[in-house]
Write a protein that holds these residues in place. Structure first.
Motif, PDB file in Angstrom:
ATOM      1  N   GLU A 222     -36.817  10.647 -39.167  1.00 29.55           N
ATOM      2  CA  GLU A 222     -36.385  10.480 -40.569  1.00 29.55           C
ATOM      3  C   GLU A 222     -35.492  11.650 -40.985  1.00 29.55           C
ATOM      4  OE1 GLU A 222     -37.221   8.024 -42.735  1.00 29.55           O
ATOM      5  OE2 GLU A 222     -38.382   6.931 -41.221  1.00 29.55           O
TER       6      GLU A 222
ATOM      7  N   PRO B  79     -34.493  14.084 -43.735  1.00 32.20           N
ATOM      8  CA  PRO B  79     -34.994  14.501 -45.054  1.00 32.20           C
ATOM      9  C   PRO B  79     -33.917  14.462 -46.135  1.00 32.20           C
ATOM     10  CG  PRO B  79     -34.890  16.373 -43.549  1.00 32.20           C
ATOM     11  CD  PRO B  79     -34.588  15.159 -42.748  1.00 32.20           C
ATOM     12  N   TRP B  80     -32.640  14.607 -45.731  1.00 34.79           N
ATOM     13  CA  TRP B  80     -31.549  14.581 -46.709  1.00 34.79           C
ATOM     14  C   TRP B  80     -31.338  13.179 -47.284  1.00 34.79           C
ATOM     15  CZ3 TRP B  80     -30.098  18.995 -48.599  1.00 34.79           C
ATOM     16  CH2 TRP B  80     -30.260  20.165 -47.846  1.00 34.79           C
TER      17      TRP B  80
ATOM     18  N   ASN C 201     -33.302  11.528 -48.824  1.00 39.99           N
ATOM     19  CA  ASN C 201     -33.894  11.470 -50.174  1.00 39.99           C
ATOM     20  C   ASN C 201     -32.833  11.647 -51.250  1.00 39.99           C
ATOM     21  OD1 ASN C 201     -36.545  11.098 -49.349  1.00 39.99           O
ATOM     22  ND2 ASN C 201     -36.829  13.291 -48.979  1.00 39.99           N
TER      23      ASN C 201
END
Lengths: 267, 278
Positions: free
Chosen positions: B222, B224-225, B227
């Motif tokens: 995944e 994280p950016w 988001n």
């Protein structure tokens, strides 16, 4: 149909909350009258009615578009206070209703309010107007009254749906000072955008206590606050238990937490 | 389907007589007794629903469930009496406006004509839908029966007028949004920013703006950016900010409803309905 036997835990909680509220009501009736905080929207009622009187224009009240239920009765209870203020100032008020049963109760409420204020002669038969039973025909009717009567203060309390913005925007267009409150959370943003003052959430139910300062009603408000504390406690227990379960994976503590979380879950 | 026949109208007349007798009895009763009677029946009505809910119902029904149509019917009877009062009040108001030629009397004519037409054709549609109400006149128009006239007034008139009024809301939303989003305060600025993100995050143009942020990294994990993709920020605002606030309001409203219902049910209210005389 739902029955208590489907979930005794939630039903027991409802009984407990009811007992707390009744207990606080009885306690207030025995003289332990509590304090409740200031609600700006309700303080604005006198200001709005006074302004309408200065302008020589009437006050409009709309008790939502539901039938005679608890929400409408609460709205009428607030309008009883508004009508007293209108009578005190010697102004004229108009109430539009969508339900014929509400019309009858509203007429009695306004008549009593005018009599209480010592001005029964100000109440006229046509002050409470049953318009129609259709949602958007009612919206058109209310908009028409707001424009034709050049209403200077508009009070929208009760259950409103898609038509709420029609009332509030037309009131804004005619320059009326508007105070509103609804139990429909989806409509609150529209009312905030278009009205001068909005009572939010349970302030709607606190209104009659705030306006009348009646010990019974004040006790009921405090009872509700104790209930909120209880519910907050339950929510916190649920959050802490669920969070701990991510850290503790085995043993009797985890089993206990699992049981607690399962118990608190709404099925 | 509406009822027909002598037996139906006989029952209707009997019901009317009984209801008028009850109303006359209530009117004749002293004010104090009247309030006690009302408080008693309010309590009885609430007690029925409370008992029906709390009495064990292993198969989804208990011995009280079967009486629900009867209780609902009682409510409908009271409602039908009140409709008469509402109609009387409405017609009286507009006849008065018309007789005194008050400003806007033209609207009263429209209302009274529409009211009579809907009542007449509504009743004919129920009891005699095939009756000819407009005969054929040469090549001008064809004959029309009661059902056709009712459809013309209801579907062709009332429903379309309702839809037109509903559609006006779009314009009111625009004008209300303009006022709400003017940057007059910190709160209005926050509201504006949140609304902008949610609106942009809901359309394909908006999602295209941050499409360059890939949801997965090159190793398949995944990102994280991701988001910060605008649709994810919009979803976060709706689910993590808006929903808890709405639920908080709902908690308060539900408790308020419970408390108010208890006050009315137990006649603890000291206001417009059950005053200190009780």
């Amino acid at each position: 149909m739902q029955h208590a036997s489907e979930n005794w835990w939630v039903s027991g909680l409802v009984v407990l909350l009811s007992l707390i509220i009744i207990g606080k009501v009885l306690s207030a009736q025995r003289g332990r009258v509590p304090f409740i905080r200031r609600i700006p929207g309700l303080n604005a009622i006198d200001e709005a009615v006074g302004r309408a009187t200065e302008m020589g224009r009437p006050v409009m009240m709309v008790p939502g578009i539901s039938g005679l239920d608890v929400v409408t009765l609460q709205a009428l209870s607030i309008f009883s206070y508004v009508a007293r203020a209108v009578a005190r100032f010697g102004n004229k008020s108009i109430m539009a209703t969508i339900d014929p049963i509400v019309t009858g109760v509203a007429e009695e409420t306004l008549r009593d309010a005018y009599a209480d204020a010592g001005r029964p002669e100000l109440f006229e038969e046509g002050d409470v107007r049953y318009l129609t039973g259709q949602q958007f025909a009612f919206a058109t009717g209310v908009a028409g009254i707001l424009i034709r009567e050049k209403v200077a203060a508009s009070f929208l309390f009760g259950a409103f749906y898609a038509e709420s913005l029609i009332f509030a925007e037309v009131g804004q267009q005619v320059g009326a000072i508007q105070v509103a409150g609804t139990t429909q959370t989806n409509q609150i943003p529209f009312l905030i955008a278009a009205c001068d003052y909005v009572v939010i959430g349970d302030e709607f139910y606190a209104a009659s206590a705030y306006l009348s300062r009646d010990p019974t009603l004040l006790g009921s408000i405090v009872g509700q606050d104790y209930c909120k504390l209880l519910l907050l406690g339950i929510i916190l227990i649920g959050i802490i238990s669920t969070s701990l379960l991510t850290l503790i994976h085995g043993g009797p503590v985890a089993h206990l937490l699992h049981t607690l979380v399962d118990f608190l879950k709404v099925k | 389907m509406p009822g027909h026949g002598a037996a139906y109208f006989g029952k209707l007349a009997f019901g009317l007589v009984v209801m008028f007798a009850i109303l006359a009895g209530l009117q004749a009763a002293p004010r104090r007794s009247r309030k006690i009677i009302i408080a008693f029946f309010t309590f009885l009505g609430g007690l029925y629903f409370a008992l029906e809910f709390f009495y064990p119902a292993p198969s989804g029904e208990n011995f009280l469930t079967g009486y629900q149509p009867l209780v609902a019917g009682l409510g409908a009877v009271i409602g039908s009496f009140a409709i008469g009062l509402g109609v009387f009040s409405l017609v009286q108001l507009h006849l008065r406006t018309l007789s005194r030629l008050r400003p806007g009397w033209g609207y009263s004519i429209v209302l009274l004509v529409s009211f009579v037409a809907m009542t007449v054709f509504g009743l004919m549609n129920e009891y005699s839908p095939n009756a000819t109400v407009i005969p054929t006149v040469g090549g001008l128009w064809q004959s029309q029966n009661a059902h056709g006239m009712f459809r013309f007034l209801f579907s062709g008139g009332l429903s379309n007028l309702g839809s037109a009024t509903f559609s006006i809301i779009a314009f009111y939303i625009a004008s209300a949004a303009y006022r709400a989003f003017r940057l007059r305060s910190i709160e209005a600025t926050l509201l504006m920013a949140a609304a902008l993100i949610v609106m942009v995050g809901s359309v394909s143009f908006g999602t295209a703006l941050t499409a360059g942020i890939h949801p997965k990294l090159t190793d398949g994990s995944e990102n994280p950016w991701a988001n910060l993709r605008i649709e994810n920020i919009a979803q976060w605002l709706l689910m993590e900010v808006n929903t808890p606030a709405q639920r908080g309001i709902l908690f308060g409203l539900t408790l308020g409803l419970l408390a108010t219902s208890l006050r009315y049910w137990l006649s603890l209210e000291r206001g417009a309905y059950f005053d200190k005389e009780l």
